[in-house]
Write a protein that holds these residues in place. Structure first.
Motif, PDB file in Angstrom:
ATOM      1  N   ALA A 292       1.255  16.394  -4.352  1.00  0.00           N
ATOM      2  CA  ALA A 292       2.639  15.973  -4.140  1.00  0.00           C
ATOM      3  C   ALA A 292       3.470  16.178  -5.398  1.00  0.00           C
ATOM      4  CB  ALA A 292       2.678  14.504  -3.724  1.00  0.00           C
TER       5      ALA A 292
ATOM      6  N   GLN B 171       0.836  -1.201   0.000  1.00  0.00           N
ATOM      7  CA  GLN B 171       0.000   0.000   0.000  1.00  0.00           C
ATOM      8  C   GLN B 171       0.873   1.255   0.000  1.00  0.00           C
ATOM      9  OE1 GLN B 171      -2.584  -0.340   3.386  1.00  0.00           O
ATOM     10  NE2 GLN B 171      -4.083  -1.575   2.287  1.00  0.00           N
TER      11      GLN B 171
ATOM     12  N   LEU C  26      -2.157   8.562   5.168  1.00  0.00           N
ATOM     13  CA  LEU C  26      -3.318   8.193   4.358  1.00  0.00           C
ATOM     14  C   LEU C  26      -3.808   6.781   4.687  1.00  0.00           C
ATOM     15  CD1 LEU C  26      -2.855   9.267   0.618  1.00  0.00           C
ATOM     16  CD2 LEU C  26      -4.708   9.903   2.160  1.00  0.00           C
TER      17      LEU C  26
ATOM     18  N   ALA D  77       8.662   9.577  -8.636  1.00  0.00           N
ATOM     19  CA  ALA D  77       7.375  10.008  -9.191  1.00  0.00           C
ATOM     20  C   ALA D  77       7.363  11.517  -9.384  1.00  0.00           C
ATOM     21  CB  ALA D  77       6.245   9.562  -8.268  1.00  0.00           C
TER      22      ALA D  77
ATOM     23  N   PHE E 196       3.954   1.505  -1.007  1.00  0.00           N
ATOM     24  CA  PHE E 196       4.652   1.625  -2.291  1.00  0.00           C
ATOM     25  C   PHE E 196       3.728   2.225  -3.352  1.00  0.00           C
ATOM     26  CE2 PHE E 196       5.613  -0.134  -6.503  1.00  0.00           C
ATOM     27  CZ  PHE E 196       6.865   0.441  -6.703  1.00  0.00           C
ATOM     28  N   TYR E 197       2.504   1.742  -3.375  1.00  0.00           N
ATOM     29  CA  TYR E 197       1.549   2.240  -4.377  1.00  0.00           C
ATOM     30  C   TYR E 197       1.369   3.758  -4.238  1.00  0.00           C
ATOM     31  CZ  TYR E 197      -2.650   2.471  -7.277  1.00  0.00           C
ATOM     32  OH  TYR E 197      -3.556   2.776  -8.256  1.00  0.00           O
ATOM     33  N   LEU E 198       1.153   4.206  -3.005  1.00  0.00           N
ATOM     34  CA  LEU E 198       0.936   5.638  -2.796  1.00  0.00           C
ATOM     35  C   LEU E 198       2.201   6.432  -3.115  1.00  0.00           C
ATOM     36  CD1 LEU E 198      -1.107   5.394   0.513  1.00  0.00           C
ATOM     37  CD2 LEU E 198      -1.978   5.992  -1.748  1.00  0.00           C
ATOM     38  N   ARG E 199       3.341   5.915  -2.687  1.00  0.00           N
ATOM     39  CA  ARG E 199       4.593   6.648  -2.922  1.00  0.00           C
ATOM     40  C   ARG E 199       4.938   6.674  -4.405  1.00  0.00           C
ATOM     41  NH1 ARG E 199       9.313   4.892   0.690  1.00  0.00           N
ATOM     42  NH2 ARG E 199      10.137   6.839  -0.129  1.00  0.00           N
ATOM     43  N   SER E 200       4.544   5.648  -5.138  1.00  0.00           N
ATOM     44  CA  SER E 200       4.828   5.646  -6.574  1.00  0.00           C
ATOM     45  C   SER E 200       4.015   6.718  -7.295  1.00  0.00           C
ATOM     46  CB  SER E 200       4.536   4.273  -7.178  1.00  0.00           C
ATOM     47  OG  SER E 200       3.143   4.102  -7.340  1.00  0.00           O
ATOM     48  N   ARG E 201       3.061   7.329  -6.567  1.00  0.00           N
ATOM     49  CA  ARG E 201       2.302   8.466  -7.114  1.00  0.00           C
ATOM     50  C   ARG E 201       2.830   9.786  -6.565  1.00  0.00           C
ATOM     51  NH1 ARG E 201       1.719   4.370  -9.994  1.00  0.00           N
ATOM     52  NH2 ARG E 201      -0.363   3.819 -10.693  1.00  0.00           N
ATOM     53  N   GLY E 202       4.035   9.765  -5.986  1.00  0.00           N
ATOM     54  CA  GLY E 202       4.668  11.009  -5.555  1.00  0.00           C
ATOM     55  C   GLY E 202       4.398  11.375  -4.110  1.00  0.00           C
ATOM     56  N   VAL E 203       3.532  10.602  -3.445  1.00  0.00           N
ATOM     57  CA  VAL E 203       3.159  10.922  -2.073  1.00  0.00           C
ATOM     58  C   VAL E 203       4.314  10.536  -1.142  1.00  0.00           C
ATOM     59  CG1 VAL E 203       1.492  10.443  -0.252  1.00  0.00           C
ATOM     60  CG2 VAL E 203       0.745  10.506  -2.641  1.00  0.00           C
ATOM     61  N   SER E 204       4.714  11.444  -0.269  1.00  0.00           N
ATOM     62  CA  SER E 204       5.868  11.189   0.602  1.00  0.00           C
ATOM     63  C   SER E 204       5.582  10.024   1.539  1.00  0.00           C
ATOM     64  CB  SER E 204       6.202  12.435   1.418  1.00  0.00           C
ATOM     65  OG  SER E 204       5.210  12.632   2.404  1.00  0.00           O
ATOM     66  N   ASP E 205       6.637   9.480   2.079  1.00  0.00           N
ATOM     67  CA  ASP E 205       6.523   8.345   2.987  1.00  0.00           C
ATOM     68  C   ASP E 205       5.587   8.648   4.161  1.00  0.00           C
ATOM     69  OD1 ASP E 205       7.153   5.834   4.076  1.00  0.00           O
ATOM     70  OD2 ASP E 205       8.701   6.720   5.336  1.00  0.00           O
TER      71      ASP E 205
ATOM     72  N   VAL F 249      11.263   6.261  -3.730  1.00  0.00           N
ATOM     73  CA  VAL F 249      10.120   5.932  -4.589  1.00  0.00           C
ATOM     74  C   VAL F 249       9.326   7.183  -4.957  1.00  0.00           C
ATOM     75  CG1 VAL F 249       7.939   4.659  -4.704  1.00  0.00           C
ATOM     76  CG2 VAL F 249       9.931   3.617  -3.598  1.00  0.00           C
ATOM     77  N   ASP F 250       9.020   7.996  -3.955  1.00  0.00           N
ATOM     78  CA  ASP F 250       8.182   9.165  -4.228  1.00  0.00           C
ATOM     79  C   ASP F 250       8.956  10.249  -4.975  1.00  0.00           C
ATOM     80  OD1 ASP F 250       8.938   8.690  -1.342  1.00  0.00           O
ATOM     81  OD2 ASP F 250       8.745  10.872  -1.271  1.00  0.00           O
TER      82      ASP F 250
ATOM     83  N   GLU G 236       3.310  11.034   4.437  1.00  0.00           N
ATOM     84  CA  GLU G 236       1.943  11.279   3.981  1.00  0.00           C
ATOM     85  C   GLU G 236       1.254   9.965   3.584  1.00  0.00           C
ATOM     86  OE1 GLU G 236       0.433  14.027   4.213  1.00  0.00           O
ATOM     87  OE2 GLU G 236      -1.304  13.882   2.883  1.00  0.00           O
TER      88      GLU G 236
ATOM     89  N   VAL H 249      -2.917  -1.741  -6.038  1.00  0.00           N
ATOM     90  CA  VAL H 249      -3.101  -2.151  -4.643  1.00  0.00           C
ATOM     91  C   VAL H 249      -4.330  -1.481  -4.027  1.00  0.00           C
ATOM     92  CG1 VAL H 249      -1.962  -2.242  -2.389  1.00  0.00           C
ATOM     93  CG2 VAL H 249      -0.591  -2.352  -4.479  1.00  0.00           C
TER      94      VAL H 249
END
Lengths: 407, 252
Positions: B111, A337, A354, B82, A339-348, B78-79, A350, B94
């Protein structure tokens, strides 16, 4: 019919006549002699740090009270009755020592009367505030909800005390009741509570227990049914910090046919020595044909050094049921979960916020008291600020850039 | 202009028995305006390439470089990747219970852009993006990927692609599991993105079917963790006719 079947039949019918057949809970009784001081080895006490109860279970008399501040919708009356009168109203008798002590030592009960068919738009709010943990406070409350009434009851506990209370909800036929009990105590408070609900014919009860504060909080929610067709939804939300013990015990006693219970408790733990206990007991008696029950407990462990105990128990004495199930899961934050959010630019940070908000939001939305939702969300936010938003490493759940992993 | 440059990339997956090499020296450059298709049999390492570019912690880079416009992607979290302009449409998106699609999209957009999107235009943008992928507006209030059908998950990925507007999109088997209508809708979304110009697309797929709707400039055949052959769109036709057999049999 074989000999074994005959034997089983006679045992079953003997059990059916006993006041409570459950192997999970002690027999209910008002007599203190039936509830000896626990040693800690008893099934119902084995998770509880008895030494930290600061002598409540010794049962010393005390006149100390919590401060009451109420918002009472028109039509609802509050008065005082004796313990005997409370018993005659048909409350569920105590099934463990704290509840028996609360009845014996309170010197009477507060009766909150919601007349039949009353449907106030506003919730009944009772704010109970303790002055000091030096105060030993016994409490006995009885809510009598008339037939077809529709009411929301909010009990807010704050400040500090050693508080031991039993709270009865006698729910009339066809009534709709939404109860929220919030334990938002100071760090040193101790609270032993039992909410005992008798659900009337075709009535529907939602009960939510929310525990954030206190040193030791041990809450019991019991449900019995006065007649067929009743429904109970038992929800819970808790957040244990370092050193805190938060325990929630459920007992749904399906003693009537075509009744329903649905239990969903969610908790998070953070900090050294944070301990949560969830015991979900469901008893389906022989007479309780066509019932439906489901119970679920989910815990998120946010740091090392926490312990989450989660025990669902289902006792089934009839095969003629519509459905029965349970689920329990205790886990860290899900790496996929995050990883999915962070792969959209969301910081660790944040991303964790979420996921955690999502975890609790589901439940907060179900509570169904709009005026409380903001407060609950905010409290979750404050709790998260202690670790997740402060950037405290969360052990295995932390996602590192690939190169750091390689090191 | 934007260029994703992968040079001699070696990657291992972390398993219980220790690291296991998956990628054995991948070299690939995606310039803006280019669509590259990576095709290969199951287990050839296609998804590993996608996840390694995005920085999934399960994979360890043991050699080689990945840069985006000269910036070292492998040094980024990772972020950060992006935010630098990379987007991975996942094969298995996911579920995030309790987090609504609209909250998720707004958080991600904030972000990526470094500031909150303007409320009025944003709501319109989201509705348009969902509508373009044939997703109902009520979709925005559902929890992220929770209870979505396979097709909804993929369409949601492409809606994100259009809203987040990265420089380079890596699409990991976005076409798999889609019926023909959904495949067309998803392909149109990818084509809209690619036609903005200055965009790179790395399309990873097992099947040639999707290449009828998304025209690649280059096709790479991926076998045993490296590129075995590359060519133009005609290579896909050849694969359709002959399969991967000639590449895999060379390894046996």
């Amino acid at each position: 019919m074989t000999v074994t079947d005959v034997a089983r039949e006679s045992v079953a019918s003997a059990l059916e006549q006993a006041p409570v057949v459950s192997h999970l809970n002690p027999l209910p009784s008002y007599d203190l002699a039936d509830h000896p001081v626990p040693t800690g080895r008893e099934e119902v006490w084995r998770f509880t740090p008895i030494k930290r109860l600061r002598g409540i279970l010794d049962g010393e008399p005390s006149d100390a009270r919590l401060e009451w501040d109420t918002s009472v919708p028109e039509g609802i009356e509050i008065s005082t009755i004796t313990a005997e009168q409370a018993r005659e109203l048909g409350e569920l008798p105590p099934n463990e020592r704290p509840a028996a002590l609360a009845v014996a030592r309170s010197g009477g009960a507060a009766l909150i009367d919601v007349p039949a068919e009353l449907a106030p738009g506003e919730p009944l709010v009772i704010r109970l505030t303790g002055a000091s943990v030096d105060d030993l406070v016994w409490g006995h409350l009885v809510f009598r909800i008339g037939n077809h009434a529709d009411v929301t009851i909010v009990l807010l506990h704050s400040g500090s005390a050693r508080y031991c209370a039993t709270t009865s909800f006698l729910v009339g036929d066809g009534a709709r009741v939404n109860v929220v009990s919030l334990q938002d105590w100071a760090d040193d408070a101790v609270h032993l509570g039992r909410d005992a609900i008798r659900v009337g014919r075709d009535a529907s009860v939602k009960h939510t227990s929310v525990s954030f504060g206190g040193d030791v909080v041990r809450m019991h929610a019991n449900v019995e049914y006065a007649a067929p067709g009743g429904e109970a939804e038992l929800l819970g939300l808790y957040f244990a910090d370092a050193g805190q013990h938060l325990e929630h015990r459920l007992f749904a006693d399906h003693n009537q046919p075509r009744t329903k219970s649905n239990v969903a408790y969610k908790g998070a733990l953070q900090g050294q020595g944070a301990h949560t206990v969830w015991i979900g007991n469901v008893l389906i008696r022989k007479v309780a044909e066509g019932i439906e029950t489901y119970e679920e407990n989910r815990n998120l462990v946010l740091t090392d050094g926490c312990q989450a105990d989660s025990v669902p128990n289902l006792e089934i004495e009839t095969g003629e049921i519509a459905g029965a199930g349970h689920a329990s899961a205790t886990a860290r934050l899900d790496d996929e979960q995050l990883f999915y959010l962070r792969s959209r630019g969301v910081s660790d940070v944040e991303a964790r916020r979420l996921v955690l908000h999502g975890f609790f939001n589901d439940l907060i939305r179900k509570v169904g008291v709009p005026s409380l939702e903001g407060r609950l969300t905010q409290t979750v936010e404050v709790e998260l600020a202690k670790t997740v938003l402060a950037g405290v490493p969360l052990g295995a759940s932390l996602i590192l850039p690939v190169e750091e992993v390689a090191d | 202009m934007s260029t994703l440059e992968i040079t001699d990339l070696h990657v291992s997956v972390n398993t219980e028995d220790g690291p296991k090499p998956i990628l054995n020296g991948v070299t690939l450059t995606i310039k803006d305006g280019e669509t590259h298709a990576i095709m290969g049999p199951n287990g050839s390492g296609k998804s590993t390439l996608a996840y390694s570019i995005a920085g999934h912690p399960k994979y360890t880079v043991t050699g080689g470089t990945v840069t985006l416009d000269g910036e070292d992607v492998l040094a980024m979290s990772v972020d950060e990747r992006a935010r630098a302009g990379l987007f991975l449409a996942m094969q298995y998106p996911v579920e995030v219970p309790g987090v609504s699609v609209s909250n998720f999209l707004r958080t991600a957009k904030t972000a990526i852009d470094g500031e909150s999107p303007k409320l009025r235009t944003w709501v319109k943008d989201v509705n348009n993006a969902l509508q373009a992928l044939d997703l109902d507006p009520t979709f925005a209030s559902r929890s992220v990927n929770e209870g979505f059908s396979g097709g909804e998950k993929k369409r949601h990925e492409i809606a994100q692609l259009e809203l987040l507007d990265p420089k380079v999109a890596v699409l990991d088997e976005t076409d798999s599991g889609l019926d023909i209508d959904a495949l067309k809708i998803v392909s149109e979304g990818v084509n809209r993105f690619a036609s903005k110009g200055n965009k790179g697309v790395l399309l990873i797929t097992h099947y040639t079917r999707v290449l009828r709707y998304i025209k690649p400039d280059f096709v790479h055949v991926f076998v045993a963790g490296r590129i075995a052959e590359q060519g133009g769109a005609e290579l896909a036709d050849q694969l359709e006719a002959e399969g991967y057999d000639k590449y895999t049999s060379a390894l046996r």
